[in-house]
Write a protein that holds these residues in place. Structure first.
Motif: not given
Ligand SMILES: [Zn+2]
Ligand SMILES: [Zn+2]
Length: 568
Positions: A343, A345, A414, A527
């Motif tokens: 996960h 970004h 996501e 994340d």
């Protein structure tokens, strides 16, 4: 050696007597005994055995008898008697650095103060300052002391505590005298928040190491500086944090590390086990009678009790000791078992790092893969990707993958779970991805359970992100029935996320343990939106270990092939 234990006891008796209003030679005698024991280089037990207690200058027959009583029975009547005669709230006030026993006595006798709340009240209304011998300046000092004390009672997020400890340990490693070095306490057990920050070390010339420690460039105040213990406040961008350093002997390091790592419950059980075997366990070692049989390493300490070393994250007395006795401890996951971050970004949505750079960093960490999971279009506040932009990203990843050897960038998303449980992309898009992580980002109070369960019905969804939605320091989370989410995951075979972002750590260890019992796969992802954030994976692994998760429980311990072919 019981020297320090006894020194602490006598000092405490002195304080307690003073709180009760006694003055004069009795109080002085106990304080003096404490100092003498603190400085004594010989083992007090040897001195007692050879009947030489009276030879120590300053130790009279009364104190001598009490030392013998304690060495023989492990108790001291006078100590229990004095302590039990004082309200606990008053004794606790002694932990406030700027507050002496005499002042506590005065506040209790004149103003009926019984604890911290009462003390704060008499400071506020000015009555404490009016007492004989007090004054504004003294009270101002006490007020500062209370502030520091209360700050120290606050819990620190694990991320902040770990960064601070690592900084201090790196600094300490520069001292030539330093030997072994380790954090202890709840930080070593990787709790999501940490009480106080304790570091243990060995090394010659302890007082020099302590002095160096108190001169750490971040120190804003030195609370204590002794021969074997130092205590400082270090300013961080979140405020002042207390860090304690203890220097112990090499032969006691394992015992001290075990003792100060805790937890309390775990150690109480060990103490009981030791007793049953006719042993005694303390921060100084494991003893059979007078003879020390272990203490140098934790391995020695546990072995003396017939146990293998129990990983620190498991030491909570939740059945780990019973399993260790049968040699059936779970083989909890290690950081090195993690094959990729699931996960992350990129700068395509609200991240700050390019996909290429993320991949290079991940490869350097020893990973086999990384999953780029940018936001979907509904998350427009976070630069969510439209279907068109996602398709472009897929093409870019395909291109980049050709330039990497033994490493894969997973095409992920996501994707928002919308207000009715539909997903933010259609299946025609989702089926082109390697990993679909579905997440609730809006409507925290609106049918969250039903929406998550509906998202689980989608064949392309692999993971449910941050299932509770909590932020440890700021937000309670969704109105969601996690038991039902667990059931849903069990039935649908979907994985649940352990979001390793330090303020999320979501699922928490409690639900992770339940997930483990149901054999639900867990996906650990940081994340992160920044390059350094990839390192947060270890908080995820720490929490996973606390929940007894093994390699087979974790999605990102799978090889790239097994992962994309959904062989789980
Ligand atoms: Zn999210
Ligand atoms: Zn995210």
């Amino acid at each position: 050696m019981k020297n320090k234990e006894l020194a602490a006891i006598f000092s405490r008796i002195g304080d307690a007597l003073e709180i009760k209003g006694e003055t004069g030679f009795k109080v002085i005698a106990y304080r003096k005994a404490s100092r003498i024991l603190e400085d004594l280089t010989e083992d007090i037990e040897t001195v007692a055995k050879e009947k030489r207690l009276q030879d120590i200058p300053g130790i009279g027959s009364g104190i001598g008898q009490k030392i013998e009583e304690y060495l023989q029975t492990g108790q001291m009547k006078k100590y229990t008697e004095v302590l039990s005669s004082i309200p606990e709230g008053l004794l606790k006030l002694l932990e406030i650095q700027s507050l002496g026993a005499k002042t506590i006595h005065l506040a209790h006798k004149e103003l009926q103060v019984k604890g911290l709340e009462g003390l704060k009240k008499v400071i506020e209304d000015g009555s404490l300052a009016k007492l004989y011998g007090m004054g504004e300046k003294k009270v101002e000092n006490i007020k500062k002391g209370i502030e520091i004390y209360e700050k120290a009672q606050e819990r620190i997020p694990i991320f902040e505590a770990v960064s601070l400890v690592e900084d201090v340990m790196e600094y300490l490693r520069k001292v030539p005298q330093i030997g072994q070095l380790s954090p202890a306490g709840s930080l070593r057990r990787m709790r999501e928040t940490v009480g106080d920050i304790d570091i243990l070390a060995t090394g010659k010339h302890g007082e020099q190491i302590i002095r160096y420690f108190t001169r750490h460039p971040g120190v804003s105040r030195v609370l204590a500086e002794g021969k074997t213990k130092g205590s400082v406040l270090i300013s961080t961008d979140k405020g002042e944090r207390q860090v304690d350093l203890r220097i112990v002997a090499e032969s006691e390091f394992g015992a001290a590390l075990q003792y100060f790592t805790g937890s309390k419950a775990h150690n109480i059980k060990l103490r009981g086990m030791a007793k049953d075997k006719g042993l005694k366990i303390s921060e100084y070692g494991v003893f059979r009678g007078q003879k020390k049989i272990a203490g140098r390493s934790e391995k020695e300490v546990y072995k003396a009790l017939g146990l293998p070393v129990i990983p620190p994250e498991l030491r909570e007395d939740r059945g780990e000791i019973e399993l260790a006795l049968k040699n059936k401890l779970p083989r909890v996951v290690n950081l090195s078992d993690i094959k990729g971050d699931l996960h992350v970004h990129s700068d395509h949505s609200d991240g700050h790092v390019s996909i290429k750079e993320l991949a290079e960093l991940a490869q350097k960490m020893g990973y086999e893969y990384i999953a780029i999971c940018d936001h979907s279009q509904a998350a427009n506040y976070a630069g969510g990707l439209t279907p068109g932009r996602l398709l472009q990203q897929i093409e870019e990843i395909d291109r980049l993958n050709k330039t990497f050897k033994n490493f894969k960038i997973l095409k992920g998303s996501e994707v928002d779970i919308l207000h009715d449980g539909r997903l933010d992309f259609g299946n025609d898009i989702l089926k082109r991805l390697d990993l679909v992580v579905a997440a609730v980002h809006r409507g925290f109070k609106k049918n969250v359970t039903e929406r998550i369960l509906r998202a689980m019905e989608n064949p392309y969804v692999t993971v449910i992100a941050h299932p509770s939605g909590r932020l440890i320091s700021r937000r309670e989370g969704y109105d969601v029935d996690l038991e039902k989410v667990l059931e849903g995951a069990e039935e649908s075979g979907k994985a649940l996320e352990l979001n390793a972002y330090y303020d999320r750590l979501d699922l928490n260890e409690f639900y992770l343990k339940k997930a483990r019992e149901k054999k639900i796969r867990i996906s650990i992802g940081t994340d992160t939106h920044y390059a350094q954030g990839l390192k947060m994976i270890r908080f995820g692994v720490g929490i996973a270990r606390r929940a007894w998760l093994e390699k087979r429980d974790i999605l990102n311990c799978l090889s790239y092939k097994d992962l994309v072919n959904k062989k789980f």
